[in-house]
Every structure is written in C-alpha cells, then in structure tokens.
Design an enzyme around this catalytic site. Sequence first.
Site, PDB file in Angstrom:
ATOM      1  N   LYS A  27       0.839  -1.213   0.000  1.00 38.17           N
ATOM      2  CA  LYS A  27       0.000   0.000   0.000  1.00 38.17           C
ATOM      3  C   LYS A  27       0.866   1.253   0.000  1.00 38.17           C
ATOM      4  CE  LYS A  27      -4.006  -2.178   0.841  1.00 38.17           C
ATOM      5  NZ  LYS A  27      -4.310  -2.966  -0.357  1.00 38.17           N
ATOM      6  N   LYS A  77      14.268  -6.746   4.975  1.00 34.87           N
ATOM      7  CA  LYS A  77      14.574  -5.812   6.065  1.00 34.87           C
ATOM      8  C   LYS A  77      15.958  -6.044   6.688  1.00 34.87           C
ATOM      9  CE  LYS A  77       9.807  -4.649   7.210  1.00 34.87           C
ATOM     10  NZ  LYS A  77       8.794  -4.467   8.248  1.00 34.87           N
ATOM     11  N   GLY A 250      -3.626  -2.854  12.599  1.00 40.99           N
ATOM     12  CA  GLY A 250      -2.418  -2.109  12.294  1.00 40.99           C
ATOM     13  C   GLY A 250      -2.507  -1.110  11.156  1.00 40.99           C
TER      14      GLY A 250
END
Length: 284
Positions: A27, A77, A250
């Site tokens: 998103k 990450k 979230g």
Amino acid sequence: MTAAHAVASAGATSIYAVIGNPIQQSKSPLIHGMFAQATGQNMQYTTIEGPLGGFAGAVDAFRALGGLGLNITAPFKLDAFAYATERSERAQLAGAANAMKFDGARVLAENFDGVGLVRDVTHNLGCSLKGKRILLLGAGGAARGALLPFLEQAPAELVIANRSVDKALELAKIGAAKGNVRGCAYTELVGQTFDVVFNATSASLRAELPPVPASVFANCGLAYELAYGKGLTPFLRLAQNAGVKQLADGVGMLAEQAAEAFVWWRGVRPDTRTVINKLTVPLV
Ligand code: ATR
C-alpha cells in the site's frame, strides 16, 4: 554537492520506492502518493520487485537513477540493515530496517515500524502507555521493532510472551537496559492482567489464535492487532468477547510508519487521517 542536493536543486521530481518480493500487495505507493499530493511535494514513488538474493544490486541500480530513499518490506529488512552505512539506534535494536535514505555515499537506515505503532496508539487512539502494564505477544521481527519505542514510553512493565520462550527471553534481555521488561511463556500469563495487549505474532495471517489466556484482558482498555486489513481476527475476537472496549488493527501503524519516513525524507509531516480512513477495513 551530494547526489541528494543535486536532484533537489535541479527542481527535478524526487524519486522514492518500496522494495520487496512480492511487492504488488504494498500500500506504500498509494500512501506516499496521497501524502505527496496533500503536502505539495514533487516526488515519484514506485515499486521495485527485488530479486531474491539480489537486494544490493537492485538498490545500487535505484541509486544510480537518482533514487533518494526506499521503504523496505519482506523479505529484505535484514538485507537493508546490512546494506546501510549508518543505522539508527532503533534500527540497531530491531536488527532490521524498513526505510533508507541516500545521501551521496551515505546510506542511512531507520526502522519506523515501532514508532509508527506508538504514535498510532498514543496520538490517534488516545491511549497513553506511560505507567501501563503492556503485554506483547510474539518475539519475531514485528515485536522486535516495537521493543525500544514501547520502552521509551516508560510503561510500568512490558511482558513479552512467545511460543518459543527463548526468543522472548532474548528480546527482554536486549531491552533490559531501557526499561522494565521480561519475557515468558504463554502459560505463565494465567492470573496476570494487562492494560494494553498487542498481538505481534504472525498467527492472524493464517487466521490462527496465539495461545493467550482470555483472563489477560480482564482490565484491558485496548487490544491491538499489528496485522491490518484482516477484520476481526481470532485475537481481536477473543479480546472483544472478554469485554475489551477498544479494538484496533495495524492500519494506523502502517500509515504512521509511512508518515515517519515521509518526514525523514521530505521534512514535512503529512496528516494520516485520510489515508487511515481510506485503508480501514471494518473490524467485523
Ligand atoms: P514477523 O516479522 O511478522 O514478526 P517472524 O519474525 O517470523 O514474523 O515472527 C513470527 C512470530 O509469530 C513469532 O513470535 C512466532 O512465534 P515462535 O517464535 O514461537 O515461532 C509467532 N507465531 C506465529 N504463528 C503463531 C501461532 N499460531 N501462535 C503463536 N505464535 C505464533
């Protein structure tokens, strides 16, 4: 003059992106596009499907094109953390990065997941964490990112429960210098109550319920599911049935971590309300 200054002073469109694999579900382009429009920033935000095992090459190519910053999502990450030349304290404690900024040869790494979560809870949901008893379920990447930002709020106690107890104990050890934190097994939660309970396990992604006893919710004001867009997950349903008045997922964390990256890159704080409203999936 650094590369960042060169792009900015030319008045050119500033280039950012999110990198992950897969990436279509992200998103971030929608969120940053809305932020850019609302704040009048001349920027482009795209997606990069990084090849597995080829993170560094993809980032090198992006920087060669004048890219100024990246958001990083799964599974990169840890690669982003390793790629950086400078890492913030919260990125170091999380051992992972979800945002990078490029300034010539400098590569700065940040982790905004936890601060985004805390800002959503304290600012958007109006729930102070100071002096509270917090229960954090899970000890994976998501929980790790929340550790330092939680402890910075000076809760009375932070308890981390995890299926693999050793990971909860390890996380508690990492946080010990920063506040009152302890790790435990789910079974040890029987008879304990908490003011706020966070589900940072990945159980909800498979519609599973972490083995948390419903009694932890007896005095709980807020149950927060870090996953977003899943509606009323088994965790939130358990909390609701136990009488918890305020439930959240979230979506606010997602918007707030993006806003933190936006401020870091552009120096302007965007309002997150419109984004949150647009992305909210009702908790039913
Ligand atoms: P993430 O980056 O989403 O945090 P992760 O690092 O793989 O993902 O961590 C997943 C977390 O969810 C772990 O704490 C895991 O518990 P274990 O360490 O014991 O495996 C937890 N988890 C996943 N499914 C779960 C389930 N059904 N019940 C309880 N905990 C679960």
